[in-house]
Design a protein around this motif. Structure first.
Motif, PDB file in Angstrom:
ATOM      1  N   GLN A  55     -12.251 -59.484 -11.944  1.00 21.03           N
ATOM      2  CA  GLN A  55     -10.850 -59.157 -11.689  1.00 21.03           C
ATOM      3  C   GLN A  55     -10.627 -58.832 -10.214  1.00 21.03           C
ATOM      4  O   GLN A  55      -9.685 -59.345  -9.595  1.00 21.03           O
ATOM      5  N   TYR A 100     -10.981 -62.154  -8.108  1.00 22.34           N
ATOM      6  CA  TYR A 100      -9.904 -63.138  -8.263  1.00 22.34           C
ATOM      7  C   TYR A 100      -8.555 -62.582  -7.813  1.00 22.34           C
ATOM      8  O   TYR A 100      -7.728 -63.340  -7.286  1.00 22.34           O
ATOM      9  N   GLU A 101      -8.313 -61.284  -7.978  1.00 19.19           N
ATOM     10  CA  GLU A 101      -7.041 -60.755  -7.499  1.00 19.19           C
ATOM     11  C   GLU A 101      -6.995 -60.747  -5.970  1.00 19.19           C
ATOM     12  O   GLU A 101      -5.917 -60.906  -5.380  1.00 19.19           O
ATOM     13  N   GLU A 122      -6.334 -64.358  -5.009  1.00 16.77           N
ATOM     14  CA  GLU A 122      -4.931 -64.631  -5.310  1.00 16.77           C
ATOM     15  C   GLU A 122      -4.024 -64.059  -4.231  1.00 16.77           C
ATOM     16  O   GLU A 122      -3.085 -64.728  -3.761  1.00 16.77           O
ATOM     17  N   PRO A 132      -9.658 -64.407 -20.765  1.00 17.19           N
ATOM     18  CA  PRO A 132      -8.482 -63.760 -21.366  1.00 17.19           C
ATOM     19  C   PRO A 132      -8.283 -62.318 -20.904  1.00 17.19           C
ATOM     20  O   PRO A 132      -7.177 -61.772 -21.045  1.00 17.19           O
ATOM     21  N   ASP A 133      -9.321 -61.693 -20.359  1.00 16.53           N
ATOM     22  CA  ASP A 133      -9.230 -60.293 -19.948  1.00 16.53           C
ATOM     23  C   ASP A 133      -8.872 -60.127 -18.479  1.00 16.53           C
ATOM     24  O   ASP A 133      -8.767 -58.993 -17.993  1.00 16.53           O
ATOM     25  N   LEU A 134      -8.691 -61.230 -17.754  1.00 21.91           N
ATOM     26  CA  LEU A 134      -8.286 -61.152 -16.358  1.00 21.91           C
ATOM     27  C   LEU A 134      -6.763 -61.106 -16.265  1.00 21.91           C
ATOM     28  O   LEU A 134      -6.066 -61.842 -16.970  1.00 21.91           O
ATOM     29  N   THR A 135      -6.244 -60.220 -15.413  1.00 20.13           N
ATOM     30  CA  THR A 135      -4.806 -60.063 -15.250  1.00 20.13           C
ATOM     31  C   THR A 135      -4.403 -60.608 -13.881  1.00 20.13           C
ATOM     32  O   THR A 135      -4.639 -59.969 -12.846  1.00 20.13           O
ATOM     33  N   LEU A 136      -3.823 -61.807 -13.875  1.00 17.26           N
ATOM     34  CA  LEU A 136      -3.457 -62.496 -12.639  1.00 17.26           C
ATOM     35  C   LEU A 136      -2.097 -63.159 -12.813  1.00 17.26           C
ATOM     36  O   LEU A 136      -1.687 -63.484 -13.935  1.00 17.26           O
ATOM     37  N   ARG A 137      -1.398 -63.380 -11.706  1.00 16.04           N
ATOM     38  CA  ARG A 137      -0.173 -64.182 -11.758  1.00 16.04           C
ATOM     39  C   ARG A 137      -0.506 -65.660 -11.920  1.00 16.04           C
ATOM     40  O   ARG A 137       0.236 -66.421 -12.526  1.00 16.04           O
TER      41      ARG A 137
END
Length: 258
Positions: free
Chosen positions: A191, A194-195, A198, A221-226
């Motif tokens: 996370q 990748y954030e 991003e 599925p557990d990664l929170t990204l735009r």
């Protein structure tokens, strides 16, 4: 064979693999040949093995293009680094050595760049019109940036400094294995990586490759990204396919090479 075929060769720390690639289908046109990487993996020793692979496909290849990936930064045919290969690759005129050894024209490219080009050409990002960042999670973290179908070479995003650490020292798949991290423990590291990517680049699509992508359901599925983030599709074929694609592209536009 016709001009619709090229030879891709992928040099890794343990094996050197090659196959003829159907450039229309974006897949192997022959069985893959794998030969062990020499224990002393100097450019000369590796070039000798690459020569065996070229000889194996020579009759079918004819005067077709040859692309070779290496786990190194490659600028104008010179390798500026070395990952899992002999230190003598650093600042080595690798492309010249291969050409002199094989007596053929060819192109040398970064392995992650090749994988990225393959995924945009025929894999998870096929035909995507925007900025695609392909990452390979393995021993380290490789990356490829492709904007509107054009490669921006040698991005090396695994070497980003994040929270005082080199990203791949915290988030590479090998680190998860070495530290025996559960998926729940590993996901926050991905996370953070990748954030950061991003935020810095605002990509339109992120593609995750490397062997760990086969277990994408355990972490994506557990990664929170735009940004949409998807697993790679071509797996261990990507390097060979991408090398062949880049060889043909470079032959057609030699002034625009890496």
């Amino acid at each position: 064979m016709t001009s619709n075929f090229a030879l891709g060769i992928d040099i890794g720390g343990s094996g050197i693999k090659g196959a003829l690639v159907d450039l229309t289908a974006g897949d192997f046109a022959t069985e893959r040949l794998r030969i062990e990487t020499p224990q002393e993996s100097t450019p000369a020793n590796v070039a000798a093995v690459v020569g065996q692979i070229v000889d194996n496909f020579a009759d079918q290849l004819g005067d077709g293009a040859i692309g070779i990936t290496v786990p190194a930064i490659v600028q104008h045919g010179v390798t500026l680094s070395a990952a899992n290969i002999h230190e003598s690759w650093v600042n080595c005129p690798a492309e010249t050595i291969f050409k002199e050894t094989l007596g053929r024209d060819l192109v040398v490219v970064n392995d992650a760049d090749a994988a990225g080009v393959a995924e945009v050409g025929f894999g998870a990002a096929k035909g995507h019109p925007g900025l695609v960042i392909v990452t390979t999670l393995g021993t380290g973290i490789g990356s490829a940036m492709i904007h509107q179908g054009v490669l921006v070479p040698n991005s090396e995003l695994g070497h980003l400094q994040i929270d005082g650490y080199v990203a791949e020292k915290r988030a590479a798949a090998s680190v998860r294995t070495r530290e025996n991290l559960s998926w729940e423990e590993y996901v926050p590291r991905l996370q953070r990586f990748y954030e950061t990517v991003e935020f810095l680049f605002s990509p339109d699509l992120l593609v995750v490759g490397g062997g760990v992508s086969k277990k994408a359901d355990k972490f994506l599925p557990d990664l929170t990204l735009r940004t949409p983030i998807v697993p790679a599709q071509l797996q261990n074929r990507a390097g060979i396919i991408g090398a062949a694609l880049l060889a043909v592209a470079t032959s057609a536009h030699p002034d625009g090479r890496r």
